[in-house]
Design an enzyme around this catalytic site. Structure first.
Site, PDB file in Angstrom:
ATOM      1  N   HIS A 142       8.406 -12.044  -2.797  1.00 55.37           N
ATOM      2  CA  HIS A 142       7.716 -10.928  -3.436  1.00 55.37           C
ATOM      3  C   HIS A 142       7.855  -9.624  -2.659  1.00 55.37           C
ATOM      4  CE1 HIS A 142       4.041  -9.207  -5.602  1.00 55.37           C
ATOM      5  NE2 HIS A 142       4.875  -9.590  -6.554  1.00 55.37           N
ATOM      6  N   LYS A 166       9.149  -6.184  -1.166  1.00 53.33           N
ATOM      7  CA  LYS A 166       9.901  -5.074  -1.764  1.00 53.33           C
ATOM      8  C   LYS A 166      10.224  -4.072  -0.653  1.00 53.33           C
ATOM      9  CE  LYS A 166       7.629  -5.982  -6.133  1.00 53.33           C
ATOM     10  NZ  LYS A 166       7.158  -7.311  -5.687  1.00 53.33           N
ATOM     11  N   HIS A 198       0.597  -1.060 -10.447  1.00 53.23           N
ATOM     12  CA  HIS A 198       1.320  -2.202  -9.908  1.00 53.23           C
ATOM     13  C   HIS A 198       1.273  -2.138  -8.388  1.00 53.23           C
ATOM     14  CE1 HIS A 198       4.847  -4.872  -9.116  1.00 53.23           C
ATOM     15  NE2 HIS A 198       4.261  -5.548 -10.083  1.00 53.23           N
ATOM     16  N   LYS A 239      -0.570  -2.280  -4.736  1.00 52.43           N
ATOM     17  CA  LYS A 239      -1.623  -3.127  -4.176  1.00 52.43           C
ATOM     18  C   LYS A 239      -2.085  -2.479  -2.881  1.00 52.43           C
ATOM     19  CE  LYS A 239       1.647  -6.014  -6.114  1.00 52.43           C
ATOM     20  NZ  LYS A 239       1.761  -5.516  -7.471  1.00 52.43           N
TER      21      LYS A 239
END
Length: 604
Positions: free
Chosen positions: A257, A259, A487, A489
């Site tokens: 996950h 990025k 989107h 966090k």
């Protein structure tokens, strides 16, 4: 049977009650991947059931009607029951096994052209463009090249940026970045790059590079397996310059996950840690976060390997993170980082890597890593024991039967750590969880399909109604992004009046044990399923000795020092859900009110 809670009612069959606990993993099932590959109207890369539903509704919108389930709705055999008031309903014919639901968060797809009316919130003159053109091609170069250069080299001391959003007033895009900005020649003469991500549209990614850089070596680090891996490799077949590194995911339901971009230039090296998938949709009308490093110069030849370290140990931590992949493919990038001077970095790296960790290794990753950093580097502030913690995210895993199972025990203990003194866990520390309501999604720029990237499922929600009492609405007037669904966090510790924050974290990690880790074996072992990466901002690293940042509001006077005001991207204090508010649940219908495009949401 009928169940009811503080935020609504729904019906479920008894088979739903005995299924195992959802882990919130984001991987699609093999059948989902194959369906996507063979469906020419669907995404050309793997995605979740939630994202596929959003794509379907964009391609075939269900117009709002006073008769909620009209002739436009699905056939009777697949039709969901309409909502009771503000409640949740789910018919047994639409149930999916929990083990498939665990694969339900792969990221969203390109927007399809619809016959939707003009967006009532739109402030830009772009109505002549189709939805897919807007998502695919949206990019506005800076009006003056030098302005962006100045922004990166002094105007933003934290180097924390939001992504540009189409459809909001352009004043709110001042200082925001598009992926084409990040990859532009202005930031450096590219030699090669590495892209770490979760959901990747290879052809779209290549088009984001300037033409002169599109044939430079590009390494893609991913977590795909089997058919989805084959699909990714097939996407890249036309590009001889692209190579791959497959992240090992040996624990069930884990995901890659993270990025991150590693950009090697003739002039040096840059690291970008962000929250967006490498697909058009994520850079179009969503709120995303970016940390952009300084341009790191190359060290003189013969310099020792320990040179070029920052006071935050960013260089060694980044190397440790890359080494955790245990991949020969990444050795070249590890060596390149060793050769550069990262001493100007002011943030701390906070990662998660899959595994079961004991002893001192427990504090290398996940929420125990955050706990260690806060204890060692955060300054204690008077009366800070009562300062609330705020978490903001786009996906939610299973938290257990009550708060004591994880959220208000081990995870909260990590969030409230501060200073070297060990504080006992205070059960009365307020916890604010920011997650969009149904109305937030309905009134967004994208309308209901924005909920495809908010994959909280009914199967998970119905088992943790206690969690919803912590929920607060998404509101972002301060950044002009109230209608651009998050989107991003973020996690932070705030003063009770929300005027100060003790620390701020932007990360890929959603609210889940898979991302942050969960203690096992009476607390002697931390188990993490996924790769995640974020950066932690601490006041002490920015020369602030009071132990906190001020919160940046809508306006700053000219006399204010921007280095003391952190740009939190949503409104503080958070607004708690009202009695009629519901958290967005992706896999139930919403037919009582139209979204901003005049459509309903029926996901199947």
């Amino acid at each position: 049977m009928l169940q009811e809670g503080a935020h609504g009612k729904w019906t479920v069959s008894s088979s739903d009650e005995s299924t195992e606990e959802n882990s919130d993993s984001e991987k699609p099932s093999t059948s989902s991947v194959l369906d996507a590959a063979h469906d020419s109207s669907g995404p050309q890369y793997p995605c979740s059931e939630a994202r596929k539903a959003a794509h379907k509704r964009k391609a075939s919108p269900l117009k709002f009607s006073d008769k909620s389930c009209s002739a436009e709705a699905p056939p009777a055999g697949k039709q969901r029951t309409s909502q009771e008031g503000s409640g949740w309903c789910l018919s047994s014919s639409d149930e999916e096994p929990e083990d498939q639901e665990k694969h339900a968060h792969k990221e969203q797809v390109k927007e399809e052209k619809t016959d939707a009316p003009k967006h009532p919130l739109k402030l830009c003159k772009d109505d002549e463009l189709s939805e897919d053109q807007k998502a695919e091609d949206y990019y506005e170069a800076p009006s003056e090249t030098q302005d962006t250069w100045d922004l990166l080299n002094g105007g933003n001391p934290f180097r924390f940026f939001l992504t540009k959003v189409r459809g909001i007033h352009q004043s709110y895009n001042s200082g925001a970045l598009h992926v084409k900005d990040i990859l532009s020649p202005l930031f450096g003469t590219l030699v090669s790059s590495a892209q770490f991500n979760y959901c990747i549209d290879v052809a779209w990614l290549v088009r984001q590079y300037p033409p002169e850089f599109r044939k430079k070596p590009l390494l893609i680090v991913h977590g795909e397996k089997r058919e989805s891996k084959a699909e990714l490799l097939a996407q890249a077949r036309p590009y001889e310059n692209i190579s791959f590194c497959q992240a090992k995911l040996d624990i069930a339901f884990g995901t890659h996950h993270t990025k991150m971009m590693l950009l090697l230039y003739e002039e040096g090296l840059r690291v970008v840690i962000h929250t967006s998938n490498l697909i058009a949709e994520d850079w179009h009308q969503k709120t995303q976060g970016i940390w952009l490093s300084p341009l790191y110069p190359r060290l003189p030849q013969g310099t020792s390997g320990s040179a070029g370290e920052s006071r935050t140990n960013f260089k060694s931590d980044l190397i440790s993170y890359l080494m955790a992949y245990n991949s020969p493919t990444l050795k070249e990038w590890i060596d390149l980082i060793q050769e550069h001077d990262l001493s100007e970095t002011r943030v701390y790296l906070l990662g998660s890597t899959p595994g079961r960790y004991q002893g001192s290794d427990k504090e290398k990753w996940g929420h125990l890593r955050l706990r260690k950093l806060l204890k060692e580097h955060a300054l204690s502030v008077p009366a800070q024991e009562s300062w609330p913690v705020v978490g903001q995210f786009s996906s939610i895993g299973s938290m257990g039967a009550d708060g004591s199972k994880w959220l208000c025990s081990e995870f909260q203990e990590s969030l409230v750590a501060a200073g070297r003194s060990v504080m006992s866990l205070r059960c009365d520390v307020p916890v604010y969880l920011v997650y969009p309501t149904v109305n937030n999604v309905r009134q967004s720029l994208e309308g209901y399909p924005a909920g495809g990237s908010l994959p909280y499922s009914i199967q998970t929600a119905q088992k943790q109604l206690w969690l919803h009492s912590y929920f607060h609405k998404w509101s972002a007037e301060v950044s002009g992004r109230s209608h651009a669904m998050p989107h991003i966090k973020t996690y932070m510790r705030s003063s009770p009046d929300f005027q100060k924050i003790a620390w701020f974290l932007v990360t890929s990690a959603n609210l889940s044990k898979a991302a942050w880790g969960a203690l096992e074996k009476n607390g002697t072992q931390l188990m993490i399923r996924s790769y995640e990466l974020g950066v932690l901002f601490l006041p002490s690293a920015f020369g602030l000795d009071k132990g906190y940042f001020h919160v940046k509001g809508k306006m700053l006077s000219e006399s204010d020092n921007p280095a003391t005001y952190f740009p939190v991207p949503f409104d503080l204090p958070p607004e708690q859900y009202g009695s009629k508010d519901q958290p967005w649940i992706w896999n139930i219908p919403y037919t009582d009110a139209p979204d901003t495009h005049g459509n309903m949401w029926v996901p199947s």
